[in-house]
Design a protein around this motif. Structure first.
Motif, PDB file in Angstrom:
ATOM      1  N   GLY A  60      -5.876 -16.436 -22.037  1.00 55.73           N
ATOM      2  CA  GLY A  60      -7.159 -16.344 -21.420  1.00 55.73           C
ATOM      3  C   GLY A  60      -7.839 -14.838 -21.102  1.00 55.73           C
ATOM      4  N   GLU A  61      -8.956 -14.696 -20.340  1.00 50.63           N
ATOM      5  CA  GLU A  61      -9.145 -13.223 -19.939  1.00 50.63           C
ATOM      6  C   GLU A  61      -9.058 -12.857 -18.889  1.00 50.63           C
ATOM      7  OE1 GLU A  61     -11.096 -12.300 -22.345  1.00 50.63           O
ATOM      8  OE2 GLU A  61     -10.795 -13.901 -23.520  1.00 50.63           O
ATOM      9  N   GLU A  62      -8.097 -13.835 -17.626  1.00 49.42           N
ATOM     10  CA  GLU A  62      -7.776 -13.291 -17.067  1.00 49.42           C
ATOM     11  C   GLU A  62      -6.439 -11.682 -16.952  1.00 49.42           C
ATOM     12  OE1 GLU A  62      -6.928 -14.048 -11.847  1.00 49.42           O
ATOM     13  OE2 GLU A  62      -7.362 -15.377 -13.709  1.00 49.42           O
ATOM     14  N   GLU A  63      -6.582 -10.755 -15.859  1.00 48.39           N
ATOM     15  CA  GLU A  63      -4.977 -10.164 -16.839  1.00 48.39           C
ATOM     16  C   GLU A  63      -4.217 -10.487 -15.509  1.00 48.39           C
ATOM     17  OE1 GLU A  63      -4.416  -7.586 -18.889  1.00 48.39           O
ATOM     18  OE2 GLU A  63      -6.919  -7.164 -19.338  1.00 48.39           O
ATOM     19  N   ARG A  64      -2.840 -11.042 -16.193  1.00 47.92           N
ATOM     20  CA  ARG A  64      -1.838 -10.963 -15.089  1.00 47.92           C
ATOM     21  C   ARG A  64      -1.006  -9.775 -15.136  1.00 47.92           C
ATOM     22  NH1 ARG A  64       1.249 -15.786 -18.307  1.00 47.92           N
ATOM     23  NH2 ARG A  64       1.543 -14.200 -19.247  1.00 47.92           N
ATOM     24  N   PRO A  65      -0.607  -9.707 -13.673  1.00 40.32           N
ATOM     25  CA  PRO A  65       0.224  -8.540 -12.893  1.00 40.32           C
ATOM     26  C   PRO A  65       1.268  -8.497 -14.022  1.00 40.32           C
ATOM     27  CG  PRO A  65      -0.043 -10.192 -11.376  1.00 40.32           C
ATOM     28  CD  PRO A  65      -0.573 -10.523 -12.135  1.00 40.32           C
ATOM     29  N   SER A  66       2.428  -7.794 -13.985  1.00 38.75           N
ATOM     30  CA  SER A  66       3.132  -7.440 -14.697  1.00 38.75           C
ATOM     31  C   SER A  66       4.019  -7.433 -13.163  1.00 38.75           C
ATOM     32  CB  SER A  66       3.195  -5.933 -15.372  1.00 38.75           C
ATOM     33  OG  SER A  66       4.847  -5.219 -15.640  1.00 38.75           O
ATOM     34  N   ALA A  67       5.043  -8.529 -13.856  1.00 33.54           N
ATOM     35  CA  ALA A  67       6.663  -8.430 -13.171  1.00 33.54           C
ATOM     36  C   ALA A  67       6.974  -6.900 -13.001  1.00 33.54           C
ATOM     37  CB  ALA A  67       7.381 -10.025 -13.623  1.00 33.54           C
ATOM     38  N   LEU A  68       7.546  -7.360 -14.248  1.00 35.99           N
ATOM     39  CA  LEU A  68       8.198  -6.091 -14.111  1.00 35.99           C
ATOM     40  C   LEU A  68       7.705  -4.114 -14.296  1.00 35.99           C
ATOM     41  CD1 LEU A  68       9.778  -6.127 -18.318  1.00 35.99           C
ATOM     42  CD2 LEU A  68      10.982  -6.386 -16.091  1.00 35.99           C
ATOM     43  N   LEU A  69       6.600  -3.875 -14.111  1.00 35.68           N
ATOM     44  CA  LEU A  69       5.682  -2.937 -13.768  1.00 35.68           C
ATOM     45  C   LEU A  69       6.035  -3.355 -12.188  1.00 35.68           C
ATOM     46  CD1 LEU A  69       2.022  -1.400 -14.568  1.00 35.68           C
ATOM     47  CD2 LEU A  69       2.661  -2.103 -12.533  1.00 35.68           C
ATOM     48  N   GLN A  70       5.397  -4.483 -11.980  1.00 38.07           N
ATOM     49  CA  GLN A  70       5.618  -4.407  -9.649  1.00 38.07           C
ATOM     50  C   GLN A  70       7.555  -3.854  -9.754  1.00 38.07           C
ATOM     51  OE1 GLN A  70       3.147  -5.325  -8.523  1.00 38.07           O
ATOM     52  NE2 GLN A  70       3.572  -5.695  -6.226  1.00 38.07           N
ATOM     53  N   ARG A  71       7.971  -4.401 -10.419  1.00 42.37           N
ATOM     54  CA  ARG A  71       9.380  -4.045  -9.611  1.00 42.37           C
ATOM     55  C   ARG A  71       9.563  -2.842  -9.663  1.00 42.37           C
ATOM     56  NH1 ARG A  71      14.133  -6.885 -13.618  1.00 42.37           N
ATOM     57  NH2 ARG A  71      14.158  -5.045 -14.369  1.00 42.37           N
ATOM     58  N   GLU A  72       9.158  -2.604 -11.277  1.00 41.90           N
ATOM     59  CA  GLU A  72       9.491  -0.744 -10.763  1.00 41.90           C
ATOM     60  C   GLU A  72       8.968  -0.024  -9.244  1.00 41.90           C
ATOM     61  OE1 GLU A  72      10.279   3.100 -12.071  1.00 41.90           O
ATOM     62  OE2 GLU A  72      10.693   1.390 -12.454  1.00 41.90           O
ATOM     63  N   ILE A  73       7.737  -0.442  -9.715  1.00 45.66           N
ATOM     64  CA  ILE A  73       7.012   0.507  -8.485  1.00 45.66           C
ATOM     65  C   ILE A  73       7.830  -0.103  -7.110  1.00 45.66           C
ATOM     66  CG2 ILE A  73       4.962   0.068  -7.034  1.00 45.66           C
ATOM     67  CD1 ILE A  73       3.258  -0.315  -8.947  1.00 45.66           C
ATOM     68  N   GLU A  74       8.353  -1.459  -6.623  1.00 43.09           N
ATOM     69  CA  GLU A  74       9.142  -1.743  -5.183  1.00 43.09           C
ATOM     70  C   GLU A  74      10.536  -1.141  -5.157  1.00 43.09           C
ATOM     71  OE1 GLU A  74       8.690  -5.856  -5.196  1.00 43.09           O
ATOM     72  OE2 GLU A  74       6.293  -5.614  -4.563  1.00 43.09           O
ATOM     73  N   ARG A  75      11.249  -0.634  -6.329  1.00 48.17           N
ATOM     74  CA  ARG A  75      12.252  -0.509  -6.517  1.00 48.17           C
ATOM     75  C   ARG A  75      13.090   0.582  -6.027  1.00 48.17           C
ATOM     76  NH1 ARG A  75      14.958   3.771 -10.224  1.00 48.17           N
ATOM     77  NH2 ARG A  75      12.589   4.048 -11.672  1.00 48.17           N
ATOM     78  N   PRO A  76      13.733   0.021  -4.350  1.00 50.84           N
ATOM     79  CA  PRO A  76      14.565   1.056  -3.706  1.00 50.84           C
ATOM     80  C   PRO A  76      14.755   2.226  -4.097  1.00 50.84           C
ATOM     81  CG  PRO A  76      15.501  -0.900  -3.686  1.00 50.84           C
ATOM     82  CD  PRO A  76      14.886  -0.693  -5.307  1.00 50.84           C
ATOM     83  N   ARG A  77      14.341   3.379  -3.464  1.00 49.14           N
ATOM     84  CA  ARG A  77      14.168   5.370  -3.730  1.00 49.14           C
ATOM     85  C   ARG A  77      15.429   5.690  -2.873  1.00 49.14           C
ATOM     86  NH1 ARG A  77       8.526   5.181  -4.623  1.00 49.14           N
ATOM     87  NH2 ARG A  77       9.100   3.096  -4.725  1.00 49.14           N
ATOM     88  N   VAL A  78      16.001   6.012  -2.994  1.00 51.45           N
ATOM     89  CA  VAL A  78      16.558   7.443  -2.446  1.00 51.45           C
ATOM     90  C   VAL A  78      16.999   8.253  -3.093  1.00 51.45           C
ATOM     91  CG1 VAL A  78      19.360   7.146  -2.051  1.00 51.45           C
ATOM     92  CG2 VAL A  78      18.571   5.474  -1.560  1.00 51.45           C
ATOM     93  N   GLY A  79      16.487   8.932  -2.634  1.00 49.81           N
ATOM     94  CA  GLY A  79      16.804  11.257  -2.904  1.00 49.81           C
ATOM     95  C   GLY A  79      15.617  11.044  -3.402  1.00 49.81           C
ATOM     96  N   PRO A  80      15.568  11.814  -4.349  1.00 48.62           N
ATOM     97  CA  PRO A  80      14.140  12.891  -4.843  1.00 48.62           C
ATOM     98  C   PRO A  80      12.868  11.985  -4.842  1.00 48.62           C
ATOM     99  CG  PRO A  80      15.569  13.242  -5.866  1.00 48.62           C
ATOM    100  CD  PRO A  80      16.203  12.773  -5.331  1.00 48.62           C
ATOM    101  N   MET A  81      11.756  12.106  -5.730  1.00 52.57           N
ATOM    102  CA  MET A  81      10.792  11.367  -6.026  1.00 52.57           C
ATOM    103  C   MET A  81      10.965  11.606  -7.465  1.00 52.57           C
ATOM    104  SD  MET A  81       6.474  12.828  -5.751  1.00 52.57           S
ATOM    105  CE  MET A  81       5.474  11.550  -6.099  1.00 52.57           C
ATOM    106  N   ARG A  82      10.256  10.721  -7.579  1.00 50.58           N
ATOM    107  CA  ARG A  82      10.673  10.051  -9.174  1.00 50.58           C
ATOM    108  C   ARG A  82       9.480   9.694 -10.297  1.00 50.58           C
ATOM    109  NH1 ARG A  82      12.930   4.712  -6.301  1.00 50.58           N
ATOM    110  NH2 ARG A  82      10.920   3.663  -7.556  1.00 50.58           N
ATOM    111  N   ASP A  83       9.190  10.047 -11.046  1.00 47.88           N
ATOM    112  CA  ASP A  83       8.389  10.014 -11.744  1.00 47.88           C
ATOM    113  C   ASP A  83       7.336   8.846 -11.901  1.00 47.88           C
ATOM    114  OD1 ASP A  83       9.413   9.142 -14.528  1.00 47.88           O
ATOM    115  OD2 ASP A  83       9.879   9.964 -14.444  1.00 47.88           O
ATOM    116  N   ILE A  84       6.514   8.104 -12.332  1.00 49.43           N
ATOM    117  CA  ILE A  84       5.990   7.373 -12.346  1.00 49.43           C
ATOM    118  C   ILE A  84       5.056   6.732 -14.094  1.00 49.43           C
ATOM    119  CG2 ILE A  84       4.721   6.827 -10.126  1.00 49.43           C
ATOM    120  CD1 ILE A  84       2.359   7.907 -11.053  1.00 49.43           C
TER     121      ILE A  84
END
Length: 693
Positions: free
Chosen positions: A151-175
């Motif tokens: 299909g033509e519609e782009e589906r959001p990436s589940a892995l990308l979404q998971r990486e964005i939402e990954r819990p963060r402790v400590g300093p800022m990390r790269d994107i």
């Protein structure tokens, strides 16, 4: 024996890539430079470069070596598989034969990983994203960009979404694994141009700026190695928070600083009122300093007589005055003019020598310029100027300030910046941060400030015009990446317009890009915070978010009659709830409430850290003064008493902007605890809330 899966093959490639990286590091460590260099200076330089190379080749066990794969549509190879396959990672890795095993994300061939789509596949037939748990490859996800069946519609990436939402402790990390197309366009913008990024909370503007530095260093390594790069943040806590991003991308030598550190010519021990700081930060002070700086010199009233052997050569006062006026008209730095003056006087003497039939040369001119008569004239006409003493006199001598600010500052403004008790000297003065910026301006009038190749300026909306000028001097021959959000301006002198700010920076032709699509703050939270935009920045578009997180916002009203203790107890309870989740928790409160909340947390047995300490110790709970919250992020935020945050600022609009900052620090959940009524901009329409107490 179970059949091998594609995931097994990818793990094999990861293991082989790590082995290749170790081999690259071993090769660097084994280099013998004993007979390579001509002298010890070159040897030290080469040894330092090799040490940096070895550091950059470190294999971080918990950091994915590659995070994506691109399969390009090309001719079939000998095995019948599509060729031109590239693994995209944080750095380049090659095997013993020199063939690439991992391609640096900054290389041109990696760009389609961020930009390719079904509408514009850029020759990519398959894009694969990898999921990791620590350093272990655990999953992959494919996008078939040339397959019409999907299909033509782009589906959001589940892995990308998971990486964005990954819990963060400590300093800022790269994107680097999650850069979006609109972010990538900014990251890869040309070095020659200055880019200003207006970014709503959660749009990744800080990360974009840092990745842009890494990209520019990759693309223009030699040029920027000579001219230098600099990242400027709002405070040292913020710099500690971001300090690991560039090293994770392989860039170890980028200097980071605050504006206060840049202009630290004198110790800052005093503070200004908001009104005084606003005047000192006004661009008009540059005119005042310029006038005052030129006042140090005086027009000559006596001729200069130079004795050479038995001859005396006379340069009359009117000719000296003509020389001085020509130098003033050239509008060059004070010291440059002061250095040129003796040579100009000597040249006038040489003209007389030639007219008398002598044949002087450059050595004669240099000798004349060093004669006592010429030196005495230069000292009288163009005496040395100490920038700190110049500013000291402006701020302590009412007559001197009035003389050089006539028609620029009003009498009331002059009175507002004069010291009530003038200090005895530079060392005893209680300089403020705004005074230090004035000294930096005066110093540049005397001698040119060195310019870097590229400067990244974050949280730029909070700078005064004079601070913009101080930063602009550091990139006058280079370029800049300016990052900020007008809605988050919380200083009394915060800029209201990027056009004005960029003009003060000396980059009026900069391109302004706006990021409104958020990836960090959940949609429910950003929508709630955006209720403040009509009051604090009505010209800005409301931010959106790609993240749905139902129930991410909770507003709790403390029951009447429980008093301050009831509010503290409710805040502690909310912190306990937040700590039940994985990741970091930030308790954000008005600065005046920090001490009481620290005591309440201690009494409840909840240990906490201050902003910036998370980078050195594993932390779950950070107690954050609202004045330091800007730029920071936590998985869960407990926000204490919004009304107190607003009341802690000198005016309502600044208070609402400070509250806007505090509301948008959460990545997964936000709990607001309040006893006083919420600001009316938030209270109507009221969100779902629950009583506490």
């Amino acid at each position: 024996m179970p059949a091998r899966t594609p995931l097994d093959a990818e793990r094999d490639h990861l293991a082989a890539s790590r082995a290749a990286l170790r081999a690259m590091r071993a090769d660097a460590e084994a280099l013998d430079i004993g007979d390579v260099t001509a002298n010890w200076v070159n040897a030290e330089v080469l040894r330092s470069e090799i040490e940096q190379r070895i550091k950059s080749l470190a294999d971080l066990a918990d950091t994915p070596l590659f995070f994506g794969r691109l399969d390009y549509l090309r001719d079939l190879d000998a095995d019948g598989e599509h060729g031109h396959r590239f693994y995209i990672g944080r750095r380049h890795v090659h095997d013993t034969g020199g063939d690439p095993m991992v391609i640096d994300w900054r290389a041109p061939v990696s760009q389609p990983f961020y930009r390719a789509s079904k509408q514009d596949p850029r020759g990519v037939r398959l894009r694969r994203r990898f999921g990791y748990d620590g350093g272990e490859l655990t999953a992959y996800e494919d996008e078939h960009l040339l397959d019409p069946g999907e299909g033509e519609e782009e589906r959001p990436s589940a892995l990308l979404q998971r990486e964005i939402e990954r819990p963060r402790v400590g300093p800022m990390r790269d994107i680097v694994a999650t850069i979006q197309p609109e972010q990538d366009e900014i990251v890869r913008a040309a070095l020659s141009g200055t880019v200003c990024v207006q970014g709503a909370p959660g749009t990744g503007k800080t990360a974009v700026g840092l990745h842009r530095v890494a990209y520019l260093l990759y693309s223009h390594r030699e040029r920027l190695a000579r001219s230098g790069t600099l990242v400027i943040g709002p405070n040292r806590s913020f710099l500690r928070y971001i300090e690991q991003v560039l090293p994770a991308l392989g860039e170890l030598e980028v200097r980071q600083s605050t504006v206060d550190d840049l202009v630290a010519h004198v110790p800052v021990r005093g503070t200004d009122s908001a009104a005084a700081a606003r005047i000192k930060g006004d661009v008009r002070m540059a005119r005042v300093l310029r006038r005052a700086g030129r006042a140090g010199g005086r027009m000559p009233s006596e001729p200069v007589v130079v004795v050479r052997g038995s001859r005396r050569w006379r340069v009359p006062a009117y000719e000296l005055e003509q020389i001085v006026r020509e130098l003033l008209d050239r509008d060059i730095r004070y010291n440059s003019a002061r250095e040129a003056l003796p040579r100009r006087i000597a040249h006038a003497v040489l003209v007389r020598m030639e007219e008398a039939g002598e044949a002087p040369d450059d050595r004669t001119q240099n000798a004349v310029a060093r004669t006592p008569a010429v030196k005495a004239a230069v000292k009288e006409i163009w005496p040395p100027v100490d920038p700190a003493k110049l500013v000291l006199r402006l701020l302590s001598d009412a007559g001197f300030l009035a003389a050089h600010s006539e028609g620029v500052l009003t009498p009331e403004e002059r009175a507002g910046i004069l010291w009530e008790k003038p200090p005895r000297g530079v060392a005893s003065a209680r300089w403020s941060a705004a005074d230090a910026v004035l000294i930096d301006e005066a110093k540049d009038l005397v001698e040119r400030t060195g310019s870097l190749g590229h400067v990244v300026l974050d949280e730029a909306q909070d700078l005064s015009p004079m601070q913009y000028r101080a930063v602009g001097r550091r990139c006058s021959t280079g370029s800049a990446t300016v990052l900020g959000d007008l809605a988050q301006g919380t200083t009394p002198w915060a800029t209201e317009s990027w056009a004005a700010a960029l003009a003060h920076l000396g980059k009026p032709d900069a391109v302004v890009e706006e990021l409104t699509r958020g990836f960090r703050v959940p949609r429910e939270i950003i929508a709630y915070a955006s209720r403040l935009l009509p009051a604090i920045a009505p010209e800005l578009a409301e931010a959106t978010s790609v993240r749905e997180a139902a129930g991410s916002l909770r507003v709790r009203r403390v029951a009447d009659g429980t008093g301050a203790a009831g509010l503290d107890d409710a805040v502690v309870a909310a912190c306990r709830e937040a700590l039940e989740h994985e990741g970091s928790t930030g308790l954000i409160a008005a600065d005046a409430r920090i001490e009481a909340l620290a005591d309440a947390l201690a009494a409840a047995g909840l240990s906490h850290l201050a902003p910036g300490e998370e980078t050195s110790r594993e932390a779950r709970l950070t107690l954050v003064p609202a004045s330091l919250a800007k730029g920071l992020e936590y998985d869960y935020v407990v926000l204490d008493e919004p009304a107190a945050i607003v009341a802690g600022e000198p005016d309502g609009r600044t208070g609402l902007r400070r509250l806007y900052v505090a509301l948008t620090r959460a990545v997964s959940g936000l709990t607001i605890v309040h006893a006083a009524p919420l600001p009316r901009e938030l209270a109507t329409p009221a969100p779902a809330s629950s009583p506490a107490g």
